[in-house]
Design an enzyme around this catalytic site. Structure first.
Site, PDB file in Angstrom:
ATOM      1  N   TYR A 145       0.777  -1.235   0.000  1.00  0.00           N
ATOM      2  CA  TYR A 145       0.000   0.000   0.000  1.00  0.00           C
ATOM      3  C   TYR A 145       0.813   1.292   0.000  1.00  0.00           C
ATOM      4  O   TYR A 145       0.259   2.364  -0.210  1.00  0.00           O
ATOM      5  CB  TYR A 145      -0.999  -0.032   1.158  1.00  0.00           C
ATOM      6  CG  TYR A 145      -2.058  -1.086   0.900  1.00  0.00           C
ATOM      7  CD1 TYR A 145      -3.100  -0.839   0.025  1.00  0.00           C
ATOM      8  CD2 TYR A 145      -1.956  -2.348   1.470  1.00  0.00           C
ATOM      9  CE1 TYR A 145      -4.038  -1.813  -0.262  1.00  0.00           C
ATOM     10  CE2 TYR A 145      -2.894  -3.326   1.182  1.00  0.00           C
ATOM     11  CZ  TYR A 145      -3.935  -3.053   0.315  1.00  0.00           C
ATOM     12  OH  TYR A 145      -4.860  -4.022   0.025  1.00  0.00           O
ATOM     13  N   PHE A 434     -11.288  -3.609  10.597  1.00  0.00           N
ATOM     14  CA  PHE A 434     -12.534  -3.371   9.862  1.00  0.00           C
ATOM     15  C   PHE A 434     -12.408  -3.952   8.453  1.00  0.00           C
ATOM     16  O   PHE A 434     -11.342  -4.310   8.013  1.00  0.00           O
ATOM     17  CB  PHE A 434     -12.881  -1.880   9.795  1.00  0.00           C
ATOM     18  CG  PHE A 434     -11.769  -0.990   9.284  1.00  0.00           C
ATOM     19  CD1 PHE A 434     -11.663  -0.724   7.915  1.00  0.00           C
ATOM     20  CD2 PHE A 434     -10.831  -0.440  10.145  1.00  0.00           C
ATOM     21  CE1 PHE A 434     -10.658   0.105   7.435  1.00  0.00           C
ATOM     22  CE2 PHE A 434      -9.828   0.387   9.668  1.00  0.00           C
ATOM     23  CZ  PHE A 434      -9.732   0.669   8.319  1.00  0.00           C
TER      24      PHE A 434
END
Length: 434
Positions: A145, A434
């Site tokens: 990322y 999450f």
């Protein structure tokens, strides 16, 4: 959580090669959730079960669930991506509107085709248009990322406490309130209210939705989330206000006729030291328990110092970076947070995607406010968007990044000045995946 699927053989479907641009990336409909959820399960190496699709329906938002579909087999979803809006607590207590990214997978049959870049680019552009100042995700793999401008912005700390070596210090004051076990329904109600107050004090924290509480109290299920009903207790102060929460499980291990049980803390929130001590006192006094394991605690939590022997708390292997951040709107992001010292710093930011690119003047005042504006003045530091994201919440050190060659100091002492402005008294922490 975000993840690329593991590598596999081939880049084709049923023997027919597919051009990268031929794969359609688009928002999925609610009717397509079973296809989408099957791809998510495949990417995370889990079996696909109907319960997963039903859980997705609870969180479905049109336009926020992206899928990639191969034209040779339109019924097969080969990559997934989901985002939702939440608030990220920044230094000073403000809630920054952010785009939370999760369920990122690319099937091993369709890797190296730019599918993740297309989904990421589409979502980040839409997030910026909606007014999100940043994007966040939990990176399953570190190398992926940074190339999209994300940097590790919080850390967590795990501990294992040997109760034979250390207990709570006897000089710690007793609580003037009370601690009680509660039902899962009570936990959903009072825990949610407590968390909203708690997260305003904790940089790096994010919101917990109603679905989050339902999942973590067993009202709904999700394959891969192996929920076991915990012991859950709330602490109330002398006025009856809920000020703390602990959730834990205990294994049942005996060696002959001697207990050797481990208590595993799953959730821990405390608004003050009185609540924290009361909850740790409960955890450390459970019958048969010899070891307390805490999987995710703030990196600067004082727990070891509360013990008669701080060495009884041994750092765990799960301690690592956790929440990753990508800045989309520098003026909004840097105006939202507070600062510990006045100063001025000019940053030259490289960002191929353009969101943070340019030369920026960060100016902070004695009252803790700050602003970030475009400038043409000579830069003090040169860095990329990923490094800037790692600095934003105060978790990373500019001096450390400079030593690692991830930041260029163009003015003497600029990295040290950056740390003076950006580092925080309370370290950023996010306990929630999450």
């Amino acid at each position: 959580m975000s993840k690329d699927a593991p590598a596999g053989a081939g880049r084709h479907t049923e023997g027919r090669p597919t051009a990268p641009d031929a794969v359609e990336v688009r928002a999925v409909t609610e009717d397509e959730l079973p296809l989408w959820d099957r791809a998510v399960a495949r990417g995370f190496l889990r079996p696909h079960l109907a319960e997963g699709t039903e859980y997705r329906r609870l969180t479905f938002e049109p336009g926020r669930f992206l899928g990639a579909f191969d034209p040779y087999d339109p019924s097969r979803c080969v990559a997934t991506f989901r985002s939702f809006d939440t608030g990220l607590t920044v230094p000073g207590g403000a809630l920054l509107p952010v785009d939370a990214i999760t369920a990122v997978t690319v099937n091993s049959t369709h890797r190296r085709r730019g599918l993740l870049r297309r989904m990421m680019g589409q979502d980040l552009a839409a997030a910026k248009e909606r007014g999100s100042a940043a994007a966040i995700l939990i990176a399953a793999e570190h190398p992926i990322y940074g190339r999209y401008g994300f940097g590790p912005a919080t850390r967590n700390q795990s501990w294992t406490v040997d109760l034979g070596r250390g207990r709570l210090r006897e000089d710690l004051p007793a609580s003037g309130g009370r601690t009680d076990f509660v039902t899962m329904a009570e936990a959903r109600k009072h825990g949610a209210e407590l968390h909203e107050r708690w997260r305003r004090r904790q940089p790096g924290a994010i919101g917990r939705s109603d679905t989050w509480w339902k999942l973590h109290t067993g009202e709904v299920t999700l394959p891969g989330f192996d929920w076991k009903e915990p012991f859950l207790a709330l602490h109330r102060d002398a006025e009856g206000t809920v000020t703390g929460l602990i959730a834990y499980t205990v294994d049942d291990v005996w060696e002959g006729n001697l207990p050797n049980c481990t208590l595993t803390v799953q959730d821990f929130l405390a608004l003050d030291r009185e609540a924290a001590v009361a909850l740790w006192r409960l955890a450390f006094s459970v019958d048969w328990v010899r070891t307390v394991a805490i999987g995710n605690l703030a990196p600067d939590d004082p727990l070891p110092l509360l013990l008669t022997d701080p060495r009884a708390a041994v750092p765990g292997r799960d301690s690592s970076d956790f929440l990753w951040l990508r800045l989309l709107d520098l003026p909004a992001a840097f105006t939202a947070r507070s600062y510990r010292a006045p100063g001025r710093l000019v940053l030259e930011v490289a960002d191929p995607d353009g969101f943070a690119a340019g030369r920026w003047a960060l100016e902070t005042a004695a009252d803790g406010t700050g602003r970030c504006t475009p400038t043409e003045q000579a830069p003090d530091l040169a860095l990329d968007a990923s490094a800037l994201a790692a600095l934003y919440l105060g978790t990373e050190s500019a001096v450390r990044l400079h030593a690692a060659g991830l930041l260029a100091e163009l003015t003497g002492g600029a990295a040290d000045r950056a740390d003076l402005l950006l580092r925080t008294a309370v370290q950023a922490w996010n306990p929630d995946g999450f």
